[in-house]
Design a protein around this motif. Sequence first.
Motif, PDB file in Angstrom:
ATOM      1  N   LYS A 250      45.685  13.533  47.600  1.00  0.00           N
ATOM      2  CA  LYS A 250      45.271  12.129  47.677  1.00  0.00           C
ATOM      3  C   LYS A 250      45.915  11.305  46.564  1.00  0.00           C
ATOM      4  O   LYS A 250      46.340  10.163  46.778  1.00  0.00           O
ATOM      5  N   LEU A 251      46.023  11.884  45.385  1.00  0.00           N
ATOM      6  CA  LEU A 251      46.632  11.172  44.267  1.00  0.00           C
ATOM      7  C   LEU A 251      48.141  11.029  44.469  1.00  0.00           C
ATOM      8  O   LEU A 251      48.720   9.992  44.117  1.00  0.00           O
ATOM      9  N   PHE A 252      48.776  12.045  45.044  1.00  0.00           N
ATOM     10  CA  PHE A 252      50.202  11.932  45.361  1.00  0.00           C
ATOM     11  C   PHE A 252      50.431  10.744  46.297  1.00  0.00           C
ATOM     12  O   PHE A 252      51.360   9.950  46.095  1.00  0.00           O
ATOM     13  N   ASP A 253      49.589  10.624  47.309  1.00  0.00           N
ATOM     14  CA  ASP A 253      49.731   9.517  48.258  1.00  0.00           C
ATOM     15  C   ASP A 253      49.531   8.160  47.591  1.00  0.00           C
ATOM     16  O   ASP A 253      50.154   7.166  47.982  1.00  0.00           O
ATOM     17  N   ALA A 254      48.652   8.101  46.578  1.00  0.00           N
ATOM     18  CA  ALA A 254      48.366   6.830  45.913  1.00  0.00           C
ATOM     19  C   ALA A 254      49.481   6.394  44.970  1.00  0.00           C
ATOM     20  O   ALA A 254      49.637   5.198  44.703  1.00  0.00           O
ATOM     21  N   LEU A 255      50.245   7.348  44.459  1.00  0.00           N
ATOM     22  CA  LEU A 255      51.309   6.993  43.516  1.00  0.00           C
ATOM     23  C   LEU A 255      52.443   6.257  44.229  1.00  0.00           C
ATOM     24  O   LEU A 255      52.830   6.593  45.344  1.00  0.00           O
TER      25      LEU A 255
ATOM     26  N   HIS B 144      48.624  25.553  38.988  1.00  0.00           N
ATOM     27  CA  HIS B 144      48.814  24.100  38.887  1.00  0.00           C
ATOM     28  C   HIS B 144      50.197  23.689  39.387  1.00  0.00           C
ATOM     29  O   HIS B 144      50.342  22.716  40.141  1.00  0.00           O
ATOM     30  N   HIS B 145      51.216  24.404  38.958  1.00  0.00           N
ATOM     31  CA  HIS B 145      52.571  24.074  39.389  1.00  0.00           C
ATOM     32  C   HIS B 145      52.700  24.181  40.908  1.00  0.00           C
ATOM     33  O   HIS B 145      53.296  23.308  41.554  1.00  0.00           O
ATOM     34  N   ALA B 146      52.138  25.234  41.486  1.00  0.00           N
ATOM     35  CA  ALA B 146      52.222  25.421  42.933  1.00  0.00           C
ATOM     36  C   ALA B 146      51.478  24.315  43.683  1.00  0.00           C
ATOM     37  O   ALA B 146      51.973  23.792  44.697  1.00  0.00           O
ATOM     38  N   ARG B 147      50.304  23.946  43.189  1.00  0.00           N
ATOM     39  CA  ARG B 147      49.521  22.895  43.854  1.00  0.00           C
ATOM     40  C   ARG B 147      50.263  21.565  43.824  1.00  0.00           C
ATOM     41  O   ARG B 147      50.303  20.836  44.825  1.00  0.00           O
ATOM     42  N   LEU B 148      50.852  21.237  42.698  1.00  0.00           N
ATOM     43  CA  LEU B 148      51.577  19.971  42.578  1.00  0.00           C
ATOM     44  C   LEU B 148      52.829  19.969  43.450  1.00  0.00           C
ATOM     45  O   LEU B 148      53.160  18.956  44.081  1.00  0.00           O
TER      46      LEU B 148
ATOM     47  N   ALA C  33      53.956  15.434  36.476  1.00  0.00           N
ATOM     48  CA  ALA C  33      54.533  15.628  37.805  1.00  0.00           C
ATOM     49  C   ALA C  33      55.125  14.305  38.280  1.00  0.00           C
ATOM     50  O   ALA C  33      54.501  13.249  38.142  1.00  0.00           O
ATOM     51  N   PHE C  34      56.326  14.378  38.856  1.00  0.00           N
ATOM     52  CA  PHE C  34      57.075  13.191  39.241  1.00  0.00           C
ATOM     53  C   PHE C  34      57.130  13.064  40.763  1.00  0.00           C
ATOM     54  O   PHE C  34      57.572  13.982  41.457  1.00  0.00           O
ATOM     55  N   LYS C  35      56.688  11.925  41.277  1.00  0.00           N
ATOM     56  CA  LYS C  35      56.820  11.654  42.709  1.00  0.00           C
ATOM     57  C   LYS C  35      58.243  11.182  42.992  1.00  0.00           C
ATOM     58  O   LYS C  35      58.807  10.407  42.218  1.00  0.00           O
ATOM     59  N   PRO C  36      58.839  11.638  44.091  1.00  0.00           N
ATOM     60  CA  PRO C  36      60.210  11.203  44.388  1.00  0.00           C
ATOM     61  C   PRO C  36      60.301   9.686  44.504  1.00  0.00           C
ATOM     62  O   PRO C  36      59.365   9.018  44.948  1.00  0.00           O
ATOM     63  N   ARG C  37      61.435   9.154  44.113  1.00  0.00           N
ATOM     64  CA  ARG C  37      61.679   7.731  44.292  1.00  0.00           C
ATOM     65  C   ARG C  37      61.946   7.440  45.759  1.00  0.00           C
ATOM     66  O   ARG C  37      62.223   8.346  46.546  1.00  0.00           O
ATOM     67  N   ALA C  38      61.857   6.178  46.138  1.00  0.00           N
ATOM     68  CA  ALA C  38      62.065   5.787  47.529  1.00  0.00           C
ATOM     69  C   ALA C  38      63.435   6.258  48.007  1.00  0.00           C
ATOM     70  O   ALA C  38      64.432   6.138  47.303  1.00  0.00           O
ATOM     71  N   GLY C  39      63.451   6.853  49.215  1.00  0.00           N
ATOM     72  CA  GLY C  39      64.709   7.301  49.782  1.00  0.00           C
ATOM     73  C   GLY C  39      65.122   8.684  49.365  1.00  0.00           C
ATOM     74  O   GLY C  39      66.162   9.180  49.786  1.00  0.00           O
ATOM     75  N   VAL C  40      64.302   9.334  48.518  1.00  0.00           N
ATOM     76  CA  VAL C  40      64.612  10.691  48.057  1.00  0.00           C
ATOM     77  C   VAL C  40      63.616  11.649  48.696  1.00  0.00           C
ATOM     78  O   VAL C  40      62.404  11.498  48.549  1.00  0.00           O
ATOM     79  N   ASN C  41      64.106  12.615  49.418  1.00  0.00           N
ATOM     80  CA  ASN C  41      63.230  13.592  50.055  1.00  0.00           C
ATOM     81  C   ASN C  41      62.900  14.707  49.077  1.00  0.00           C
ATOM     82  O   ASN C  41      63.797  15.255  48.439  1.00  0.00           O
TER      83      ASN C  41
END
Length: 258
Positions: A152-157, A217-221, A243-251
């Motif tokens: 849920k937090l990944f989606d919010a970032l 933790h690493h696996a969950r993230l 933990a870093f969320k990919p930037r737009a356009g990066v899979n």
Amino acid sequence: MTDASYRDAIFSTPLDRVASFSFDEQVVACFPDMVRRSIPGYGQILGMLGLIAERHLRHGSHVYDLGCSLGAVGLALAGRLAPEAFALTGIDLSPTMIARARDTAAKESPDHRLDFIEGDIRQVDYQPSGMIVLNFTLQFLPPADRDAVIGKLFDALEPGGVLVLSEKIIARDEAENAWLVERYHDFKRANGYSDMEISQKRTALENVLVPDTLDDHHARLATAGFERVTTWFQYLNFASLIAFKPRAGVNPPAVTHD
């Protein structure tokens, strides 16, 4: 923090029955002293959060502090960033924590946008944010709920946003874990806790604070979709990850399981 607090003496007398640990008014009253003497590196982690925000937070972005307790993360960011640089929402289940956080923020950082609300972080409808901080919070949730919360937090970032996760950890190797726990108890003794206090608090936290391994933790993230996870801090059996969320356009890379 400049507001009044007291020395942690909650477990300093023998108890016939040690109740499960909770963040009640007694804990809130001595919380600054408790975390200072009980969490190795707590001050260093707080200090680094402001530097992380300076480096990674887009100007004007929103920040969440989940399990915010007395609002220390907001104050740490306010000490480094201008009032217009960010807005922060702190969330905690304890109404007493929230009341103290609001009062302290109003006194120490009145020009910054620091908001504190009572709530369960599993139930929040999160707004898009550039940075989310979980400082020693996930460990108090039931293990079965942790994957969903991180997802849920990944989606919010926002794309390119960062999650900072600080946790007490357990080592997979029994001998290594025993050594870390023994040295942690030495750390607490050096900070003035007696063997009785250490023992009674450990009993109170049993089945309340359930730690994961760093690998967990690493696996969950990674499973949630974060493209990169770094353990940037560890002191005995306490660690902090970013933990870093990919930037737009990066899979994000595909996650495989053995």
